[in-house]
Design a protein around this motif. Structure first.
Motif, PDB file in Angstrom:
ATOM      1  N   ASP A 143     -32.584  19.820  22.220  1.00  0.00           N
ATOM      2  CA  ASP A 143     -32.660  18.439  22.687  1.00  0.00           C
ATOM      3  C   ASP A 143     -31.210  17.977  22.789  1.00  0.00           C
ATOM      4  O   ASP A 143     -30.586  17.594  21.792  1.00  0.00           O
ATOM      5  CB  ASP A 143     -33.471  17.563  21.719  1.00  0.00           C
ATOM      6  N   THR A 192     -36.586  11.684  33.440  1.00  0.00           N
ATOM      7  CA  THR A 192     -36.036  11.139  32.183  1.00  0.00           C
ATOM      8  C   THR A 192     -35.707  12.305  31.241  1.00  0.00           C
ATOM      9  O   THR A 192     -36.170  13.436  31.456  1.00  0.00           O
ATOM     10  CB  THR A 192     -37.069  10.250  31.431  1.00  0.00           C
ATOM     11  N   GLY A 193     -34.994  11.985  30.169  1.00  0.00           N
ATOM     12  CA  GLY A 193     -34.757  12.989  29.134  1.00  0.00           C
ATOM     13  C   GLY A 193     -36.059  13.361  28.441  1.00  0.00           C
ATOM     14  O   GLY A 193     -36.277  14.505  28.046  1.00  0.00           O
ATOM     15  N   THR A 194     -36.942  12.372  28.300  1.00  0.00           N
ATOM     16  CA  THR A 194     -38.241  12.621  27.670  1.00  0.00           C
ATOM     17  C   THR A 194     -39.016  13.665  28.478  1.00  0.00           C
ATOM     18  O   THR A 194     -39.560  14.632  27.917  1.00  0.00           O
ATOM     19  CB  THR A 194     -39.049  11.297  27.588  1.00  0.00           C
ATOM     20  N   SER A 207     -30.484  13.885  28.920  1.00  0.00           N
ATOM     21  CA  SER A 207     -30.885  12.577  29.447  1.00  0.00           C
ATOM     22  C   SER A 207     -29.709  11.945  30.180  1.00  0.00           C
ATOM     23  O   SER A 207     -28.558  12.065  29.743  1.00  0.00           O
ATOM     24  CB  SER A 207     -31.281  11.675  28.273  1.00  0.00           C
ATOM     25  N   CYS A 212     -30.095  15.529  24.631  1.00  0.00           N
ATOM     26  CA  CYS A 212     -30.077  14.210  25.268  1.00  0.00           C
ATOM     27  C   CYS A 212     -28.866  13.381  24.842  1.00  0.00           C
ATOM     28  O   CYS A 212     -28.524  12.405  25.493  1.00  0.00           O
ATOM     29  CB  CYS A 212     -31.384  13.464  24.983  1.00  0.00           C
ATOM     30  N   GLU A 213     -28.222  13.752  23.716  1.00  0.00           N
ATOM     31  CA  GLU A 213     -27.038  13.008  23.269  1.00  0.00           C
ATOM     32  C   GLU A 213     -25.779  13.875  23.309  1.00  0.00           C
ATOM     33  O   GLU A 213     -24.749  13.483  22.767  1.00  0.00           O
ATOM     34  CB  GLU A 213     -27.274  12.471  21.845  1.00  0.00           C
ATOM     35  N   LYS A 229     -25.814   7.181  28.035  1.00  0.00           N
ATOM     36  CA  LYS A 229     -25.494   8.554  27.589  1.00  0.00           C
ATOM     37  C   LYS A 229     -24.102   8.947  28.082  1.00  0.00           C
ATOM     38  O   LYS A 229     -23.581   8.335  29.025  1.00  0.00           O
ATOM     39  CB  LYS A 229     -26.532   9.535  28.148  1.00  0.00           C
TER      40      LYS A 229
END
Ligand SMILES: Cc1ncc(COP(=O)(O)O)c(C=O)c1O
Length: 364
Positions: free
Chosen positions: A155, A57-59, A179, A157-158, A184
């Protein structure tokens, strides 16, 4: 109207995606299959990083590098309160403290001028978030980090596919995390993430942590977990990636069309900073004073909307132990009250853009 039209995307690329899925099922190499390695080399070369490591996951893509840096209780990591909770969950999971810096009122990304005041002897690193598909001001952030010997992890992720001063998001800091959540810019058909770095030592650590801390089978040299991306997801993304650059170009065009239509209205459209060569609009988010009324009117007309994010993290009940209070990050608080996201995907038609912008203008 769809907020993100994944069904249309699948119909368009169906043959290629189906072939990848069935090839992988027939090969039965569901874990660490060749498509995982191919996706890593393909995306590393796309962003311009030496290495990429796929993960669950991105997390987890944010957590693993923090584990590799040995982040622990007593450490402080600087980030922004105006982001998805995952950015700070990973800091807290390791017992460290998220130290917030308010955002820039126009880009909604971390304001680099406010970072230095937050650095203490416990600060270990900075996690700027490239929100809504626009990269944070990485050069300024990297300069401060270098001066204070801190690591920087974007980060992203976006922002996979976004371009900052001619360089791709994900290759702008010591390490970065993205992510592949389905909505996304490059999404898979489940959960997925990836880390990028050009640092060989860091790469070896994150690769090892992502696979139970193993170096060779059953030789556990450090604490790790099962953070692997499965082969089916990697195959789906390889099929989708063939169209990704075209999709990013379309996203940029659609964002510009939306913004043009809002000219002269009360809407605060996304601000594109001079250093941004390409925003990929993971979300097209506008600010309006009477958000709830606008959302209601749009919903009545069948137009889906979302709010990214309604409550800044320092005000979330789960994070009160850090002692932040309302008023500590006024820009994040104001933006959180006014922000709302409109339908955004590469297949949005001019007619749909017209319908949405007309409905927003009427609601105002
Ligand atoms: C800014 C940001 N950070 C982290 C994440 C976490 O990614 P994932 O949902 O893949 O765990 C997301 C995704 O929603 C995100 O938007």
């Amino acid at each position: 109207m769809e907020f993100i039209d994944l069904k249309k995307q699948y119909k368009l690329y169906k043959d290629e995606i189906d072939k990848k899925i069935w090839d992988n099922i027939n090969n039965a190499t569901f874990i660490n299959g060749k498509d995982v390695a191919e996706l890593e080399t393909t995306l590393a070369s796309y962003v311009g990083a030496k290495y990429a490591v796929a993960c669950s996951t991105g997390t987890d893509a944010l957590l693993i590098p923090l584990m590799a840096y040995g982040i622990k209780a007593g450490d402080e990591i600087i980030t922004t309160p105006f982001t998805f909770a995952a950015t700070i969950e990973v800091i807290c999971m390791l017992g460290a403290k998220p130290v917030f810096v308010d955002i820039d009122e126009r880009t909604y990304n971390m304001d680099p001028t406010k970072i230095e005041a937050k650095i203490t002897k416990n600060t270990k690193g900075i996690i700027p978030v490239s929100l809504y598909g626009q990269v944070a001001d990485m050069d300024e952030i990297n300069k401060i980090a270098k001066k204070h010997k801190l690591f920087v992890m974007e980060d992203a992720c976006e922002s996979f596919g976004a371009i900052y001063k001619g360089k791709k998001s994900c290759a702008l800091s010591d390490v970065s995390a993205t992510s592949f959540f389905p909505s996304k810019p490059l999404g898979c058909y489940g959960d997925g993430g990836m880390m990028f770095t050009s640092n060989t030592e860091l790469y070896e650590k994150i690769k090892c942590i992502a696979n139970h801390g193993q170096q060779g089978r059953y030789n556990h040299v450090m604490l790790g977990l099962n953070f692997r991306l499965d082969t089916l997801q990697a195959g789906i993304m390889l099929a989708k990636f063939k169209h990704f650059e075209d999709e990013c170009i379309k996203r940029k065009e659609i964002g510009a069309k939306y913004t043009e239509k809002f000219k002269g209205s009360e809407v605060i459209a996304p601000y594109i900073a001079p250093y941004t060569d390409r925003c990929v609009y993971a979300q097209y988010s506008i600010r309006v004073k009477n958000r709830e009324a606008v959302i209601k009117k749009l919903t009545e007309k069948g137009i889906p909307t979302a709010v990214h994010y309604p409550i800044p993290l320092h005000m979330q009940p789960g994070y009160q132990s850090f002692g932040y209070k309302v008023g500590d990050f006024p820009i994040s608080e104001t933006v959180a009250k006014e922000i709302m996201s409109l339908p955004m995907h590469p297949f949005l038609t001019d007619e749909e853009i017209n319908t949405v912008t007309t409905a927003v203008r009427e609601a105002l």
